[in-house]
Design a protein around this motif. Structure first.
Motif, mmCIF file in Angstrom:
data_model
loop_
_atom_site.group_PDB
_atom_site.id
_atom_site.type_symbol
_atom_site.label_atom_id
_atom_site.label_comp_id
_atom_site.label_asym_id
_atom_site.label_seq_id
_atom_site.Cartn_x
_atom_site.Cartn_y
_atom_site.Cartn_z
ATOM 1 N N GLY A 331 -52.340 -3.629 31.280
ATOM 2 C CA GLY A 331 -51.701 -5.131 31.474
ATOM 3 C C GLY A 331 -52.635 -5.997 30.893
ATOM 4 N N THR A 332 -53.941 -5.747 30.573
ATOM 5 C CA THR A 332 -54.777 -6.917 29.858
ATOM 6 C C THR A 332 -54.668 -6.821 28.250
ATOM 7 N N LEU A 333 -54.996 -8.279 27.845
ATOM 8 C CA LEU A 333 -54.919 -8.464 26.423
ATOM 9 C C LEU A 333 -56.104 -7.978 25.795
ATOM 10 N N HIS A 334 -55.909 -7.155 24.717
ATOM 11 C CA HIS A 334 -57.109 -6.455 23.882
ATOM 12 C C HIS A 334 -57.144 -7.547 22.818
ATOM 13 N N LYS A 335 -56.351 -7.690 22.146
ATOM 14 C CA LYS A 335 -56.539 -8.780 20.782
ATOM 15 C C LYS A 335 -55.156 -9.435 20.492
ATOM 16 N N ALA A 336 -55.294 -10.493 20.079
ATOM 17 C CA ALA A 336 -53.933 -11.079 19.730
ATOM 18 C C ALA A 336 -54.100 -12.380 18.538
ATOM 19 N N TYR A 337 -53.008 -12.858 17.896
ATOM 20 C CA TYR A 337 -53.125 -13.882 16.961
ATOM 21 C C TYR A 337 -51.798 -14.792 17.181
ATOM 22 N N GLU A 338 -51.722 -15.977 16.854
ATOM 23 C CA GLU A 338 -50.645 -16.736 16.938
ATOM 24 C C GLU A 338 -50.607 -18.076 16.220
ATOM 25 N N ASN A 339 -49.749 -18.341 15.536
ATOM 26 C CA ASN A 339 -49.460 -19.680 14.877
ATOM 27 C C ASN A 339 -48.149 -20.209 15.066
ATOM 28 N N ASP A 340 -47.577 -19.669 16.050
ATOM 29 C CA ASP A 340 -46.064 -20.079 16.359
ATOM 30 C C ASP A 340 -45.849 -20.941 17.900
ATOM 31 N N GLY A 341 -47.236 -21.080 18.277
ATOM 32 C CA GLY A 341 -47.023 -21.987 19.413
ATOM 33 C C GLY A 341 -46.994 -21.244 20.910
ATOM 34 N N VAL A 342 -46.668 -19.734 20.894
ATOM 35 C CA VAL A 342 -46.888 -18.857 22.106
ATOM 36 C C VAL A 342 -48.141 -19.381 22.852
ATOM 37 N N LYS A 343 -48.064 -19.395 24.104
ATOM 38 C CA LYS A 343 -49.272 -19.704 24.833
ATOM 39 C C LYS A 343 -49.729 -18.289 25.389
ATOM 40 N N PHE A 344 -50.924 -17.803 25.015
ATOM 41 C CA PHE A 344 -51.330 -16.514 25.555
ATOM 42 C C PHE A 344 -52.288 -17.001 26.805
ATOM 43 N N PRO A 345 -52.361 -16.125 27.811
ATOM 44 C CA PRO A 345 -53.457 -16.135 29.087
ATOM 45 C C PRO A 345 -54.764 -16.497 28.538
ATOM 46 N N ALA A 346 -55.366 -17.467 29.014
ATOM 47 C CA ALA A 346 -56.843 -17.804 28.576
ATOM 48 C C ALA A 346 -57.811 -18.219 29.574
ATOM 49 N N ASP A 347 -59.026 -17.918 29.403
ATOM 50 C CA ASP A 347 -59.898 -18.331 30.294
ATOM 51 C C ASP A 347 -60.315 -19.856 29.987
ATOM 52 N N PRO A 348 -61.183 -20.370 30.661
ATOM 53 C CA PRO A 348 -61.631 -21.978 30.607
ATOM 54 C C PRO A 348 -62.190 -22.001 29.204
ATOM 55 N N LEU A 349 -62.892 -21.167 28.608
ATOM 56 C CA LEU A 349 -63.484 -21.296 27.446
ATOM 57 C C LEU A 349 -62.567 -20.960 26.131
ATOM 58 N N GLY A 350 -61.213 -20.696 26.511
ATOM 59 C CA GLY A 350 -60.293 -20.698 25.312
ATOM 60 C C GLY A 350 -59.878 -19.244 24.896
ATOM 61 N N ALA A 351 -60.970 -18.009 25.414
ATOM 62 C CA ALA A 351 -60.890 -17.004 25.339
ATOM 63 C C ALA A 351 -59.861 -16.118 25.669
ATOM 64 N N ILE A 352 -59.163 -15.201 25.056
ATOM 65 C CA ILE A 352 -57.989 -14.506 25.737
ATOM 66 C C ILE A 352 -58.265 -13.043 25.875
ATOM 67 N N GLU A 353 -59.019 -12.536 25.195
ATOM 68 C CA GLU A 353 -59.579 -11.116 25.555
ATOM 69 C C GLU A 353 -59.769 -10.703 26.992
ATOM 70 N N GLY A 354 -59.239 -9.544 27.401
ATOM 71 C CA GLY A 354 -59.376 -9.143 28.986
ATOM 72 C C GLY A 354 -58.444 -9.832 29.891
ATOM 73 N N GLN A 355 -57.596 -10.888 29.218
ATOM 74 C CA GLN A 355 -56.663 -11.553 30.256
ATOM 75 C C GLN A 355 -55.631 -10.895 30.730
ATOM 76 N N PRO A 356 -55.081 -10.978 31.795
ATOM 77 C CA PRO A 356 -53.774 -10.349 32.307
ATOM 78 C C PRO A 356 -52.762 -10.819 31.545
ATOM 79 N N VAL A 357 -51.731 -10.095 30.977
ATOM 80 C CA VAL A 357 -50.259 -10.673 30.387
ATOM 81 C C VAL A 357 -49.244 -10.422 31.351
#
Length: 488
Positions: A331-357
Motif C-alpha cells: 500500500g505504500t507509494l514507491h514513485k510517482a509523477y503528476e502534472n494533472d493536479g492529482v494530490k498524492f499523499p505527502a509528508d510535511p517536506l512534500g515527499a511522497i515516497e513511502g506514503q500510504p496510498v
C-alpha cells in the motif's frame, strides 16, 4: 585563450597551479623573488602574491614571466602541478579557501616550504575524510525526501519531457541506421559498439550493481541471464546512457537521483524513439484508442517502461496532462509523477515516497482483484477532481507492484477503457476515509490484537553510504581487477 591553459571549473585561470609552476621554474633556475621581480619590472612582494595564487595576472604579464624564465608560455599554463608536493599544497590551499574550513572555524595553516611533507599529507587526508563524513551524514532519509521532492518539481515544470535527451537518443539511433520500430537486442549491442564498448556477460557481477563499465578498457559487464530485470536491454542501455551523458561521481544524493532519472529516460527514449512513438500515439488519440498496453506491444517493452514513456510524451505532443504511480502491494507509494493536479499523499517536506496510498484509488483496488494481470480501469472521485486510471500488477523480487497511469476526467475520451463502470470515492487525506478502521471493527479488536510489523529496512536506517548509494565500491574494484585484460 591559449590552448592547454590552466583553468578552474568556471573558466578562469587556476591561479594556485599557475603559482606553483612559476615557483618551481624559478627555484629550478636558482632565481630569487628579487631576481624574477627585477626581470619583469615588479616588486618581489607582487611576485610572491603571484606564486601563492593570490592574484590572476594578465596574459601580457605571464608572457614576461615566461620570457624571464626562458620557457614557452604554454609551460606556465600546463594543467598539472609540477610535483607531488605542489599538488598537495594546491589541494590544501583550495580546501582552506573553501566553505568547509570556514564553517569549522579552523585557522588556516601557512602552506610553505617549512611545512613538513608528512604533515601536509596528513592535513590533506584529514580534510578529505571530513568532507566524506559530511557527505555521508547528509545522506539521511530527510535529505533523500527533499531531493526526491525537488526532482519531482523539476519534472513537473517541464512536463517530464527532456528535449536534450531526446536529441541524444535520435543521434545514437541514426548512428546505427536504426530503421524505426522496436529496438532489438542486436541493435542495442550495435549502439555499444558504436561508442567503443565490448560487452561481457559474467556470472560474478557485484551483487549491488546492474552493470559495471570499465572505461579504461572499453568494456561493459552485464550479468548472465540478466536476473532481476524484465528486459535484458535495460541495464545495458542505462550504462550506455550514463557514459553518453558524461555522468561523473555524484556530488550528493540529489545528483545521484538526477543521474538515475536521466539514464532511465535516455534508455526509454532509445527503446521507444520519439520519432516513432509520437506518430503512433497521435494516431491512437485521433481514433480515441490511446492505450499503454498498445504502446508496450508496438515497441516490445515492459509495461512500466511504456507507462513512463507515455508520461514523457503525453503532455508535450498530445496536450494531455497525466499522472503515474508505482505502488507496492503493501500500500505504500514507491514513485510517482503528476502534472494533472492529482494530490498524492505527502509528508510535511512534500515527499511522497513511502506514503500510504488511499485504498479507494485504482492503484490499490487492483490488488484486490482475482485477476491481477489484466488491465484494470476505474474512475475515482477525489478532493482535487475526478480521475480515470488504468492499472496493472507486475511481480518483482521485492513483492508485487501496481503500475498506474491516469488522467483528469476531461481527457478520458481519448483512451481505451473509458467505458468502465468501476467507480470509487476517496476522501483522503481525511483519516476517516480509509486510514482509521470502521468503528465496529475497532471496538472488537483494538485492545485484543498486537500485530508484529514488517517495516522496510529503509525506515530503520539512513541511506546506504558511498559515492553511489548502496554500491559496494571495494567489491566493484576487485571485480574489475579479476576481469581486466592482462597486459602483454
Amino acid at each position: 585563450m591559449v590552448d592547454g591553459m590552466t583553468t578552474t571549473a568556471n573558466g578562469g585561470l587556476d591561479t594556485l597551479v599557475l603559482g606553483r609552476r612559476i615557483r618551481h621554474l624559478r627555484t629550478g633556475r636558482n632565481m630569487t623573488l628579487d631576481d624574477l621581480g627585477a626581470a619583469i619590472g615588479r616588486a618581489p612582494s607582487q611576485v610572491s602574491m603571484l606564486e601563492n595564487g593570490h592574484r590572476e595576472p594578465k596574459l601580457s604579464l605571464l608572457s614576461q614571466v615566461a620570457e624571464a624564465l626562458d620557457v614557452p608560455l604554454s609551460e606556465l599554463l600546463r594543467t598539472e602541478p609540477p610535483t607531488r608536493r605542489a599538488a598537495l599544497e594546491v589541494e590544501l590551499e583550495r580546501a582552506q579557501r573553501g566553505p568547509l574550513f570556514a564553517s569549522l572555524g579552523v585557522s588556516p595553516v601557512k602552506v610553505g616550504r617549512s611545512l613538513p611533507a608528512d604533515a601536509l599529507e596528513a592535513l590533506v587526508r584529514l580534510q578529505a575524510e571530513i568532507q566524506r563524513l559530511l557527505t555521508e551524514n547528509a545522506a539521511t532519509p530527510e535529505e533523500a525526501r527533499r531531493a526526491n521532492a525537488e526532482l519531482r518539481q523539476r519534472m513537473r515544470s517541464q512536463d517530464n519531457y527532456f528535449p536534450e535527451l531526446e536529441d541524444h537518443a535520435r543521434r545514437l539511433l541514426a548512428a546505427i541506421d536504426h530503421p524505426g520500430g522496436p529496438l532489438s537486442q542486436r541493435a542495442t549491442a550495435d549502439i555499444a559498439a558504436h561508442l567503443g564498448f565490448a560487452l561481457h556477460y559474467v556470472p560474478d557481477l557485484p551483487h549491488s550493481t546492474r552493470s559495471v563499465t570499465d572505461l579504461a578498457h572499453g568494456r561493459i559487464y552485464l550479468p548472465q541471464g540478466n536476473p532481476g530485470t524484465s528486459d535484458a536491454r535495460s541495464p545495458l542501455l542505462q550504462a550506455i546512457a550514463s557514459h553518453v551523458l558524461g555522468h561523473a561521481e555524484p556530488k550528493d544524493y540529489g545528483d545521484f537521483l538526477r543521474q538515475r532519472v536521466e539514464a532511465n529516460y535516455l534508455a526509454a527514449a532509445l527503446m521507444l524513439p520519439e520519432d516513432g512513438a509520437v506518430p503512433f500515439l497521435q494516431e491512437a488519440k485521433a481514433e480515441r484508442r490511446l492505450s499503454v498496453e498498445d504502446l508496450r506491444d508496438a515497441f516490445a517493452v515492459p509495461y512500466e517502461t511504456a507507462a513512463h514513456r507515455f508520461t514523457n510524451l503525453a503532455t508535450r505532443h498530445l496536450g494531455i496532462p497525466v499522472h503515474f504511480m508505482k505502488v507496492h502491494e503493501g500500500g505504500t507509494l514507491h514513485k510517482a509523477y503528476e502534472n494533472d493536479g492529482v494530490k498524492f499523499p505527502a509528508d510535511p517536506l512534500g515527499a511522497i515516497e513511502g506514503q500510504p496510498v488511499c485504498r479507494q484509488w485504482t492503484a490499490r483496488v487492483v490488488f484486490t482483484l482475482p485477476d491481477r494481470f489484466t488491465p484494470y480501469y476505474q474512475y475515482t472521485d477525489t478532493s482535487s477532481g475526478t480521475y480515470w486510471c488504468t492499472s496493472r500488477v507486475q511481480p518483482s523480487s521485492q513483492g508485487a507492484f501496481s503500475v498506474s497511469v491516469g488522467v483528469p476526467f476531461a481527457h478520458v475520451r481519448w483512451f481505451r477503457g473509458r467505458e468502465t463502470t468501476e467507480r470509487a470515492s476517496s476522501r483522503c487525506p481525511d483519516p476517516m476515509c480509509c486510514r482509521q478502521p470502521p468503528t465496529e471493527l475497532a471496538e472488537r479488536w483494538s485492545d485484543k490484537s498486537w500485530p508484529s510489523a514488517r517495516p522496510h529496512a529503509s525506515l530503520l536506517a539512513a541511506l546506504p553510504v558511498g559515492v553511489f548509494p548502496g554500491v559496494d565500491t571495494t567489491e566493484v574494484y576487485r571485480f574489475l581487477d579479476r576481469h581486466a585484460p592482462t597486459q602483454g
